[in-house]
Design a protein around this motif. Structure first.
Motif, PDB file in Angstrom:
ATOM      1  N   PRO A 124       0.744  -1.252  -0.111  1.00  0.00           N
ATOM      2  CA  PRO A 124      -0.017   0.072   0.001  1.00  0.00           C
ATOM      3  C   PRO A 124       0.812   1.480   0.013  1.00  0.00           C
ATOM      4  O   PRO A 124       0.237   2.347  -0.261  1.00  0.00           O
ATOM      5  CB  PRO A 124      -0.765  -0.195   1.412  1.00  0.00           C
ATOM      6  N   SER A 125       2.265   1.548   0.520  1.00  0.00           N
ATOM      7  CA  SER A 125       2.831   2.568   0.544  1.00  0.00           C
ATOM      8  C   SER A 125       4.129   2.295   0.196  1.00  0.00           C
ATOM      9  O   SER A 125       4.890   1.271  -0.027  1.00  0.00           O
ATOM     10  CB  SER A 125       2.526   3.066   1.882  1.00  0.00           C
ATOM     11  N   GLY A 126       4.948   3.512  -0.191  1.00  0.00           N
ATOM     12  CA  GLY A 126       6.249   3.628  -0.319  1.00  0.00           C
ATOM     13  C   GLY A 126       7.090   2.972   0.643  1.00  0.00           C
ATOM     14  O   GLY A 126       8.276   2.202   0.633  1.00  0.00           O
ATOM     15  N   THR A 127       6.735   3.423   1.852  1.00  0.00           N
ATOM     16  CA  THR A 127       7.637   3.170   2.923  1.00  0.00           C
ATOM     17  C   THR A 127       7.265   1.652   3.271  1.00  0.00           C
ATOM     18  O   THR A 127       8.540   0.710   3.730  1.00  0.00           O
ATOM     19  CB  THR A 127       7.057   3.929   4.213  1.00  0.00           C
ATOM     20  N   SER A 128       6.168   0.933   3.042  1.00  0.00           N
ATOM     21  CA  SER A 128       6.137  -0.387   3.063  1.00  0.00           C
ATOM     22  C   SER A 128       7.023  -1.005   2.036  1.00  0.00           C
ATOM     23  O   SER A 128       7.783  -1.910   2.344  1.00  0.00           O
ATOM     24  CB  SER A 128       4.552  -0.769   2.658  1.00  0.00           C
ATOM     25  N   ALA A 129       7.014  -0.582   0.733  1.00  0.00           N
ATOM     26  CA  ALA A 129       7.727  -1.150  -0.154  1.00  0.00           C
ATOM     27  C   ALA A 129       9.350  -1.106   0.198  1.00  0.00           C
ATOM     28  O   ALA A 129      10.045  -2.029   0.137  1.00  0.00           O
ATOM     29  CB  ALA A 129       7.782  -0.232  -1.639  1.00  0.00           C
ATOM     30  N   ASN A 130       9.775   0.099   0.558  1.00  0.00           N
ATOM     31  CA  ASN A 130      11.267  -0.024   1.209  1.00  0.00           C
ATOM     32  C   ASN A 130      11.690  -1.086   2.279  1.00  0.00           C
ATOM     33  O   ASN A 130      12.519  -1.620   2.109  1.00  0.00           O
ATOM     34  CB  ASN A 130      11.490   1.451   1.458  1.00  0.00           C
ATOM     35  N   LEU A 131      10.845  -0.849   3.295  1.00  0.00           N
ATOM     36  CA  LEU A 131      11.070  -1.560   4.491  1.00  0.00           C
ATOM     37  C   LEU A 131      11.041  -3.111   4.509  1.00  0.00           C
ATOM     38  O   LEU A 131      11.586  -3.819   4.801  1.00  0.00           O
ATOM     39  CB  LEU A 131      10.467  -0.978   5.926  1.00  0.00           C
ATOM     40  N   ILE A 132       9.850  -3.593   3.458  1.00  0.00           N
ATOM     41  CA  ILE A 132       9.789  -4.987   3.013  1.00  0.00           C
ATOM     42  C   ILE A 132      10.793  -5.501   2.063  1.00  0.00           C
ATOM     43  O   ILE A 132      11.507  -6.354   2.591  1.00  0.00           O
ATOM     44  CB  ILE A 132       8.546  -5.234   2.553  1.00  0.00           C
ATOM     45  N   SER A 133      11.156  -4.601   1.166  1.00  0.00           N
ATOM     46  CA  SER A 133      12.252  -5.282   0.447  1.00  0.00           C
ATOM     47  C   SER A 133      13.464  -5.170   0.968  1.00  0.00           C
ATOM     48  O   SER A 133      14.085  -6.341   0.969  1.00  0.00           O
ATOM     49  CB  SER A 133      12.250  -4.093  -0.880  1.00  0.00           C
ATOM     50  N   ILE A 134      13.948  -4.357   1.805  1.00  0.00           N
ATOM     51  CA  ILE A 134      15.037  -4.297   2.417  1.00  0.00           C
ATOM     52  C   ILE A 134      15.143  -5.447   3.848  1.00  0.00           C
ATOM     53  O   ILE A 134      16.172  -6.147   3.559  1.00  0.00           O
ATOM     54  CB  ILE A 134      15.451  -3.046   3.118  1.00  0.00           C
ATOM     55  N   ALA A 135      14.148  -5.509   4.350  1.00  0.00           N
ATOM     56  CA  ALA A 135      14.142  -6.519   5.455  1.00  0.00           C
ATOM     57  C   ALA A 135      14.267  -7.919   4.835  1.00  0.00           C
ATOM     58  O   ALA A 135      14.761  -8.997   5.457  1.00  0.00           O
ATOM     59  CB  ALA A 135      12.960  -6.348   6.226  1.00  0.00           C
TER      60      ALA A 135
END
Lengths: 361, 361, 361, 361
Positions: free
Chosen positions: C74-85
């Protein structure tokens, strides 16, 4: 050419001036462990030695049990990560120097507890009010930025410099104004307080900070650091210790060591020795015309040397090369400790003088 | 009435049978620390003593350096949380007994690293294949459920029982089939391997598991546990140590202790003593008609006693009351150790016999 | 004086040029949501619209399902934190620009998953190979430092500049050499790929990176970003989505939107409009002699203006003041979007010209 | 044999009674999104629609802005993990039912924020004071155990049952006594409050809890849940949203939906429909002599059926098989929603009646 009592034998291993934790513990500390070994004690820090050590530390600080609680942990990284994790809510961040131990020597231990580090460039290895205020100002775009909540500094600093009372007092005032907690990493607080540049007491450190720790590992103990937590932050602190594996079943071994360190000021006597050895090395460098890369205030000497001189010294001594300069010279770090042998310091100085004079490097 | 060499003086403090970490270290270990104290060593586990200890442990396991790496950490909670965090991806979960140390005695240390615990009821303090399989089956509604990836067991178990070779072999096979890693918490692995019920060697433990640790704290060391990590899981392991504050600057102090424990089988000699003391206490209870609440296989005795008898014993001995039964009786836990004084065990047994006979409780 | 069709009425609210998410969704997207609303679909991303959207995106990339998996969040922050984690082990760190979105606009979201950020100064808003290599070199004191494992960049960058194929190719090669993964934050990848400065295709982005995402929120969707994960990193990815609350029960709503965006290149058409509007504004500033603070390559304009002119403009338009310069001038940021009204852009330009000419600011 | 208006065509896809999120949004909600689409709004939840929605929700609760803040997040897992993470210190634990959504349907999302779950067996799908008190009592061995600090319950429960006012009041009192916070997961709070078994108002939920959320996803919205946070817990809450990727740039899309749901009680109207459909199905089962596996209080029906009957129904309807019983029978779960077509319910009931009568299963 150094005097004949120097080890010229190739098989003689190089003497280490790499750090302040290459040896074991001060003999008095081991004796205390032996002396107390067989009594039965309450586990997990409830033993009488830990209680006595806490009392001694509080009396050195000149504070009461109602003002501060004291907890022992096995390592400096434990001390830092637990102290910080205990103070912050998940979205709160730590302000630290770029050169801070938590920023570049702890494998991301603070981030592993979930907290952002906000980095500030050092001045003489230290945080300044100007840089702190600028950083606070630049980190207010909420809630898109993590909220700065704690200032972390080390005394002595990573480059061995010390904070003056005025400097710490000003940082403390700035923190209060911005609703920041102030934490002091005291891995080398012994040498800091014994520095000729120091004008603070343990009580000053206590007054200007919210939480700080007293390093045992680098001060003659086998291991162990004592975290001094002001009462308002102490609730639940012991859970953090347990949760991070720092609540030792035989907590007594840290209690006994700190009891011994603070019973008769051994802690300070040992720090004074370390400082004196560093000063001797530093003075020799300066006297021979070598440029210090940082002021020698405690037990670390940062000096800029020709690479060839560094190589010569490395045959007989172990130390870190800190930085390779563009002009070919090298910054090395010499660290002395409670255990540093003055004979070896004299040898080191003699060899530095010898090779400097010979200009053969 | 117990014989006259018993302490009847009210001022005599109760003797502790509470746990296996009430005393310091075995004297040989302290002597080894003294003996090695002044040499200069590489820090953070690179010292020669740690290397020697690793070699000794590998030789006891009968494995090579290419099969396993060994890391020392200061506490059991460190050992557990680091081992588990190093094995799992963020969404992977640990299967453990409801009574598992990580489930109920480590203040949420595993969850603090982000991982879910999936709880399984114990049978005789142990994990069974049946319960394990059922749990695996019930945890497959992906991605809504965390993915089970590691089975955590303790040997000896939390109630002092031990796994047989067949039991561990079957659990291991079940894990392999379901793509689970198997980890053994060996806080009390010494007493497990020295149990009369044991039919395994260290090599068996190694073969059936992916990672396990050998407890030093409860086996006569000041502190320290040795984690044995199979090669395929060892990459990057040392970062986890550092990140969790478990990489001690003076790593030598754990190296020296484990060197001493495994140089001449001191580790096993001490475990045998602990077991023998527990057996003596257990046999006396049984002989006097008291009901054991768990089989006594290692250094823990769980026995059900009338509350009044418990109170009488508490005047002279310290131990945990484990459970209050509905019929008014109480389950207590007695723990012996390498340091348990046989004279005190005899006194304890005599008092139990005395008060049981007197029926005055 | 601007032409008469400008709003001179004081009650007319200022037109926002603050960001690219002030409006809802492009009407076609809402229509698609309406059109598909009543069918029954499998939940949590298993719906036919999400499948179709994945197929469309893969066909735009020109890759197959065996090369990459696609996930909607749903969000860019989600995209970043999930991808990195999902990519990192606990001790691994991310290299990012100091100005990176994850470094200063996501409230510590990455650190909250446990990972350190290593900061690098930007050049024209971008990562350079020189700075990257220097950073890698300075972060190798293991295990005391966290291990760099992933390079995070954004295209378009935070200041609206774009990477050339050569630049990204070189960064990619440098990453491969140092065993780093490369991730591209594509919150504004639409405007990047439609930039006049761009010489890359989606396939290039795919080839040079290991994971990247395509922003929907700033490209005309109600919400939603599509993460493109190369096969070798895709295992277990969906668990991360679930664990971080990003696996929506009605995943269809993201599927439908991306289906609409990529069915007929609406995604690119809208980005082109945004870029054109920015270019118009930027050209006007330059033509009037104002200094751009960054090159205008996409939908952001950074320009340095006299403070009084900024104040005049603020009466009629909303935008961020980005930086207060020492000479009294102010850098402002103008952002255009798919929804930016060209009439308003013309008004804006007219007012800028008017006040610049009047020199009354 | 069902009446002729039933779909007998094999190509007719089975009608889903699997969950309450198989369709999109209620048409009125989509219309509201269309109606408000083109206005420019402040991003990240600062829009006028979100403000209006907050006001409407507060007025339904009958509380003021000084009593509670309201935040919108995209998913139920977000709502749970953010609410819990915001309330707890790192060592604090959550008490939940073994069947709790956070315990077994969120992929370890809570543990991923670092917190332990303490599991309690359900009674009729619900937490009881007796079980809660027992759990609190069993979790006090500090600091070895994580400290229980928050009770998490769901209303409606995971099996569709509802809490009575007396039950919630008693749980709340028990929490206050033990210094626990109380959180209510309201993913299905609409159907709970519309249940015939319900005797509570939104204000009761508010009074008895510290934090609760109102589910939009299962109540007719595209996505979105509204978290109601009592003032004493609201400070810094928005940072948690941001940090976990739940602060949408176009926060308006959740504001608009909740505005529409609460403007004219659409929220409750839709819940009533869902409940009515479930009741119709449930009554038919009971009438035909089938045993309910849980009381039908809201929009879920749990019924125990012969396996062959289940297979017959699966030809025409989709639903979860919940549990395989030892006697060969199967528990299935039927879920109705705001979108459930009454015609399909009638068909379903007719087929159940048909096959039950035929006894051919």
């Amino acid at each position: 050419m150094p005097s004949t009592n120097l080890c010229l034998d190739e098989s003689c291993p190089p003497y280490s001036l790499m750090d302040d934790y290459s040896e074991g513990a001060h003999p008095q500390i081991l004796e205390a462990l032996l002396r107390t070994n067989s009594t039965q004690q309450v586990s997990y820090g409830g033993d009488e030695y830990s209680d006595a050590a806490r009392e001694l530390i509080r009396s050195k600080i000149n504070c009461t049990a109602s003002e501060a609680e004291i907890f022992f942990v096995p390592s400096g990284t434990s001390a830092n990560l637990i102290s910080i994790a205990s103070c912050l809510r998940p979205y709160e961040a730590v302000i630290t120097l770029e050169s801070g131990h938590i920023a570049c020597k702890e494998a991301g231990a603070i981030e592993a507890t979930g907290h952002k580090l906000i980095l500030v460039p050092p001045v003489d290895g230290k945080m300044t009010v100007t840089n702190l205020q600028k950083t606070i100002q630049q980190n207010q775009f909420y809630p898109h930025m993590a909220k700065p909540r704690l200032l972390y500094i080390s005394n002595a600093s990573e480059t061995g410099t010390v904070y003056t009372k005025r400097e710490l007092s000003n940082l403390s005032a700035c923190c209060k104004q911005s609703n920041l907690l102030l934490m002091v990493d005291g891995a080398r607080i012994g040498t800091a307080l014994c520095s000729k540049k120091n004008d603070m007491t343990l009580r000053d450190i206590f007054d200007f900070s919210d939480i700080f720790w007293i390093g045992g590992t680098k001060a003659g103990a086998l291991m162990g650091e004592a975290i001094v937590v002001k009462k308002h932050l102490a609730e639940g602190f012991v859970f953090h210790l347990k949760q991070h594996g720092a609540l030792l079943a035989k907590g007594r071994i840290m209690g006994v060591q700190f009891m011994e360190l603070f019973r008769d000021d051994l802690f300070f006597t040992l720090a004074e020795h370390a400082n004196a050895m560093a000063e001797k090395i530093s003075a020799n460098f300066e006297c021979l015309g070598h440029e210090l890369a940082a002021e020698t205030a405690t037990n670390q000497v940062f000096v800029t040397l020709p690479e060839s001189l560094v190589r010569r010294l490395q045959d007989r001594f172990r130390f870190y090369t800190w930085e390779q300069l563009d002009d070919g010279r090298v910054v090395i770090r010499i660290v002395t400790s409670w255990a540093t042998d003055e004979m070896q310091v004299d040898k080191f100085n003699a060899w530095v003088a010898h090779w400097t004079a010979a200009k053969e490097f």
